[in-house]
Write a protein that holds these residues in place. Sequence first.
Motif, mmCIF file in Angstrom:
data_model
loop_
_atom_site.group_PDB
_atom_site.id
_atom_site.type_symbol
_atom_site.label_atom_id
_atom_site.label_comp_id
_atom_site.label_asym_id
_atom_site.label_seq_id
_atom_site.Cartn_x
_atom_site.Cartn_y
_atom_site.Cartn_z
ATOM 1 N N PHE A 49 11.212 -28.890 32.564
ATOM 2 C CA PHE A 49 11.629 -27.675 31.898
ATOM 3 C C PHE A 49 10.682 -26.520 32.262
ATOM 4 C CE2 PHE A 49 11.204 -25.062 27.991
ATOM 5 C CZ PHE A 49 12.490 -24.568 27.940
ATOM 6 N N LYS A 50 9.399 -26.881 32.459
ATOM 7 C CA LYS A 50 8.376 -25.884 32.774
ATOM 8 C C LYS A 50 8.773 -25.011 33.962
ATOM 9 C CE LYS A 50 3.411 -25.861 33.469
ATOM 10 N NZ LYS A 50 2.220 -26.665 33.588
ATOM 11 N N GLU A 51 9.439 -25.629 34.941
ATOM 12 C CA GLU A 51 9.812 -24.866 36.124
ATOM 13 C C GLU A 51 10.807 -23.778 35.786
ATOM 14 O OE1 GLU A 51 10.902 -27.063 39.532
ATOM 15 O OE2 GLU A 51 9.379 -28.573 39.166
ATOM 16 N N ILE A 52 11.686 -24.097 34.852
ATOM 17 C CA ILE A 52 12.673 -23.095 34.454
ATOM 18 C C ILE A 52 11.957 -21.928 33.794
ATOM 19 C CG2 ILE A 52 14.650 -22.655 32.950
ATOM 20 C CD1 ILE A 52 15.111 -25.751 33.152
ATOM 21 N N ILE A 53 11.038 -22.272 32.905
ATOM 22 C CA ILE A 53 10.319 -21.226 32.202
ATOM 23 C C ILE A 53 9.495 -20.400 33.196
ATOM 24 C CG2 ILE A 53 8.509 -20.791 30.489
ATOM 25 C CD1 ILE A 53 11.123 -21.607 29.243
ATOM 26 N N LEU A 54 8.866 -21.090 34.160
ATOM 27 C CA LEU A 54 8.058 -20.362 35.143
ATOM 28 C C LEU A 54 8.909 -19.370 35.927
ATOM 29 C CD1 LEU A 54 5.526 -22.909 36.636
ATOM 30 C CD2 LEU A 54 5.036 -20.729 35.537
ATOM 31 N N LEU A 55 10.122 -19.780 36.245
ATOM 32 C CA LEU A 55 10.996 -18.866 36.961
ATOM 33 C C LEU A 55 11.336 -17.671 36.082
ATOM 34 C CD1 LEU A 55 12.542 -18.564 39.661
ATOM 35 C CD2 LEU A 55 14.546 -19.272 38.386
ATOM 36 N N CYS A 56 11.543 -17.953 34.794
ATOM 37 C CA CYS A 56 11.821 -16.863 33.854
ATOM 38 C C CYS A 56 10.644 -15.905 33.812
ATOM 39 C CB CYS A 56 12.071 -17.406 32.447
ATOM 40 S SG CYS A 56 13.536 -18.400 32.330
ATOM 41 N N VAL A 57 9.433 -16.491 33.850
ATOM 42 C CA VAL A 57 8.231 -15.652 33.796
ATOM 43 C C VAL A 57 8.155 -14.800 35.049
ATOM 44 C CG1 VAL A 57 5.728 -15.660 33.720
ATOM 45 C CG2 VAL A 57 7.001 -17.283 32.351
ATOM 46 N N GLU A 58 8.416 -15.433 36.197
ATOM 47 C CA GLU A 58 8.370 -14.681 37.452
ATOM 48 C C GLU A 58 9.329 -13.500 37.402
ATOM 49 O OE1 GLU A 58 9.209 -17.281 40.694
ATOM 50 O OE2 GLU A 58 7.411 -18.463 40.258
ATOM 51 N N ASN A 59 10.496 -13.757 36.843
ATOM 52 C CA ASN A 59 11.493 -12.690 36.754
ATOM 53 C C ASN A 59 11.287 -11.819 35.522
ATOM 54 O OD1 ASN A 59 13.238 -13.102 39.014
ATOM 55 N ND2 ASN A 59 13.816 -15.025 38.054
ATOM 56 N N ASP A 60 10.264 -12.171 34.714
ATOM 57 C CA ASP A 60 10.008 -11.512 33.445
ATOM 58 C C ASP A 60 11.302 -11.440 32.625
ATOM 59 O OD1 ASP A 60 8.346 -10.549 31.603
ATOM 60 O OD2 ASP A 60 8.400 -8.488 32.297
ATOM 61 N N ALA A 61 11.989 -12.540 32.585
ATOM 62 C CA ALA A 61 13.300 -12.559 31.945
ATOM 63 C C ALA A 61 13.372 -13.608 30.862
ATOM 64 C CB ALA A 61 14.347 -12.887 32.999
ATOM 65 N N LEU A 62 14.294 -13.455 29.977
ATOM 66 C CA LEU A 62 14.711 -14.469 29.006
ATOM 67 C C LEU A 62 13.677 -14.830 27.939
ATOM 68 C CD1 LEU A 62 16.628 -16.991 31.235
ATOM 69 C CD2 LEU A 62 17.605 -15.455 29.560
ATOM 70 N N LEU A 63 12.395 -14.713 28.252
ATOM 71 C CA LEU A 63 11.409 -15.166 27.268
ATOM 72 C C LEU A 63 11.250 -14.181 26.125
ATOM 73 C CD1 LEU A 63 8.655 -16.705 29.529
ATOM 74 C CD2 LEU A 63 10.371 -17.859 28.171
ATOM 75 N N ARG A 64 11.311 -12.891 26.422
ATOM 76 C CA ARG A 64 11.131 -11.901 25.364
ATOM 77 C C ARG A 64 12.068 -10.732 25.597
ATOM 78 N NH1 ARG A 64 6.783 -13.033 27.727
ATOM 79 N NH2 ARG A 64 6.627 -10.990 28.671
ATOM 80 N N THR A 65 12.664 -10.273 24.512
ATOM 81 C CA THR A 65 13.512 -9.091 24.616
ATOM 82 C C THR A 65 13.522 -8.374 23.272
ATOM 83 O OG1 THR A 65 15.677 -8.285 25.341
ATOM 84 C CG2 THR A 65 15.689 -10.271 23.993
ATOM 85 N N TYR A 66 14.021 -7.148 23.250
ATOM 86 C CA TYR A 66 14.119 -6.407 21.987
ATOM 87 C C TYR A 66 15.568 -6.273 21.562
ATOM 88 C CZ TYR A 66 9.373 -4.568 22.756
ATOM 89 O OH TYR A 66 8.024 -4.429 22.965
ATOM 90 N N VAL A 67 15.794 -6.322 20.246
ATOM 91 C CA VAL A 67 17.051 -5.830 19.678
ATOM 92 C C VAL A 67 16.589 -4.747 18.715
ATOM 93 C CG1 VAL A 67 19.037 -6.361 18.251
ATOM 94 C CG2 VAL A 67 18.167 -8.068 19.853
ATOM 95 N N ALA A 68 16.822 -3.483 19.059
ATOM 96 C CA ALA A 68 16.193 -2.347 18.379
ATOM 97 C C ALA A 68 14.681 -2.599 18.374
ATOM 98 C CB ALA A 68 16.769 -2.167 16.987
#
Length: 267
Positions: A49-68
């Motif tokens: 699973f770590k690899e998926i998360i690492l890819l998300c980190v590389e893309n700075d995606a999916l891990l954190r976002t804002y709603v307002a």
Amino acid sequence: MIVDIGADALTIEPLHQRGKVCVNPRSHLHLLPPAPLGQLKLYESTKEFKEIILLCVENDALLRTYVANILIAVNPYFDIPNLYGPEAIKSYKGKSLGTLPPHVYAIADKAYRDMKVLKMSQSIIVSGESGAGKTENTKFVLRYLTTTYGTGQDIDERIVEANPLLEAFGNAKTVRNNNSSRFGKFVEIHFNEKVQIVGGFVSHYLLEKSRICVQSSDERNYHIFYRLCAGATEDLKKKLRLDSPDHFRVRAQILHLYVQSCGEKNK
Ligand SMILES: Nc1ncnc2c1ncn2[C@@H]1O[C@H](COP(=O)(O)OP(=O)(O)OP(=O)(O)O)[C@@H](O)[C@H]1O
Ligand SMILES: [Mg+2]
């Protein structure tokens, strides 16, 4: 694409079969070579699973976002290099939400700036299911505020260092989280007129007292029990009638004396 990141599995909607979702245990997931943002392709294999998360980190995606001005953060379950370090703390100081990538430090800074401008107390609510990362993120907020807006005196460190003690008496291993808070926590940080930290206060409520006597299988008593058994002086052990945890009536649950997470090892 990923529809939902759960505790044990990912829910995935195949790109070629929109509307059809499948749930995959983490251990069965493997990433195809890095794909553009929003097009993470997955198929079954044995990679972590770590690899998926690492890819998300590389893309700075999916891990954190804002709603307002609400931050939604996914627990990565491992330390992401430099994400919470001193450089990150410095970079979020005084920055409006949205100037830099979504981060818990940005939320802490906004609360601080609003308090200063509006001259009113501000609240940060940290919410989520067990294991979502509430305790860790609360600690990041405290660390950020004390580092950035503290007085540099020992009060800053004392606020942060109260946590391990509180967790020893109020946190325990559960099937969801090796360091699960079995109580609610209301943390106050007090500022003076120069808007510098001068104190703090932690109230707690709803402590799960029944855990002291009995735990479900695969779960443990509060951390302090094992720590006292392992490290208390002979005098104290005698006074508290402590012995090896194996000798207690609840030994059925004692199979899990030691927790293997890195966090626990460091405490
Ligand atoms: N931002 C993060 N980076 C790395 N690891 C994290 C992060 N957030 C959480 N974790 C990991 O996930 C574990 C569970 O997080 P945490 O204890 O904060 O959950 P919680 O929401 O407080 O759960 P509970 O409701 O059971 O108390 C932590 O012990 C840590 O190992
Ligand atoms: Mg917690």
